[in-house]
Design an enzyme around this catalytic site. Structure first.
Site, mmCIF file in Angstrom:
data_model
loop_
_atom_site.group_PDB
_atom_site.id
_atom_site.type_symbol
_atom_site.label_atom_id
_atom_site.label_comp_id
_atom_site.label_asym_id
_atom_site.label_seq_id
_atom_site.Cartn_x
_atom_site.Cartn_y
_atom_site.Cartn_z
ATOM 1 N N TYR A 79 5.178 3.033 -2.533
ATOM 2 C CA TYR A 79 5.684 1.738 -2.066
ATOM 3 C C TYR A 79 4.540 0.748 -1.880
ATOM 4 O O TYR A 79 3.379 1.120 -1.759
ATOM 5 C CB TYR A 79 6.488 1.888 -0.770
ATOM 6 C CG TYR A 79 5.663 2.125 0.476
ATOM 7 C CD1 TYR A 79 5.247 1.060 1.276
ATOM 8 C CD2 TYR A 79 5.288 3.404 0.849
ATOM 9 C CE1 TYR A 79 4.478 1.276 2.413
ATOM 10 C CE2 TYR A 79 4.535 3.627 1.982
ATOM 11 C CZ TYR A 79 4.133 2.564 2.761
ATOM 12 O OH TYR A 79 3.367 2.776 3.884
ATOM 13 N N CYS A 80 4.912 -0.528 -1.892
ATOM 14 C CA CYS A 80 3.990 -1.624 -1.616
ATOM 15 C C CYS A 80 4.722 -2.578 -0.681
ATOM 16 O O CYS A 80 5.587 -2.148 0.075
ATOM 17 C CB CYS A 80 3.552 -2.304 -2.915
ATOM 18 S SG CYS A 80 4.908 -3.072 -3.834
ATOM 19 N N GLN A 81 4.407 -3.849 -0.726
ATOM 20 C CA GLN A 81 5.063 -4.790 0.177
ATOM 21 C C GLN A 81 6.496 -5.100 -0.249
ATOM 22 O O GLN A 81 7.397 -5.120 0.566
ATOM 23 C CB GLN A 81 4.250 -6.082 0.295
ATOM 24 C CG GLN A 81 4.779 -7.071 1.316
ATOM 25 C CD GLN A 81 4.767 -6.518 2.739
ATOM 26 O OE1 GLN A 81 3.952 -5.689 3.104
ATOM 27 N NE2 GLN A 81 5.713 -6.972 3.556
#
Length: 119
Positions: A79-81
């Site tokens: 995941y990222c932002q």
């Protein structure tokens, strides 16, 4: 033809598996969690049990990171932002032999907006 960053993300999303927040939450206990945001983003808050390897150095660091070394068969939630960097990272991980890597759709933003735990 010149491609934008969003074009690259859209192409990556066609070649990877994305899971929703509920599926990610249900898989936390049985998966490695990879946060590909920058260190300052990670320090400000992250998913429980997540390891941080920023997207910009992922290809160079993943193989020597003790929690991912020799774990090409492990289930990995990336995941990222918001889901763009994680899509690109998941595509790269798949190319590097991490065939059970999936991207969490909506990223950290969707995770927090759903009221899930952050550490």
């Amino acid at each position: 033809m010149t491609l934008t960053a969003m074009d690259l993300v859209a192409q990556a999303k066609q070649r990877i598996v994305e899971i929703d927040i509920d599926a990610a939450k249900n898989s936390l206990e049985t998966s490695l969690i990879l946060d590909v945001r920058e260190p300052a983003e990670y320090t400000a808050g992250h998913l429980p049990g997540a390891f941080n390897i920023p997207r910009g150095v992922l290809e160079f660091k993943i193989g020597s990171h003790p929690d991912f070394q020799d774990k090409q068969d492990a289930h990995i939630i990336v995941y990222c932002q918001s889901g763009g960097r994680s899509a690109l990272a998941t595509e790269v991980l798949n190319k590097m032999g991490f065939n059970n890597a999936v991207s969490m759709a909506g990223g950290f933003k969707a995770w927090t907006e759903s009221g899930n735990e952050v550490v």
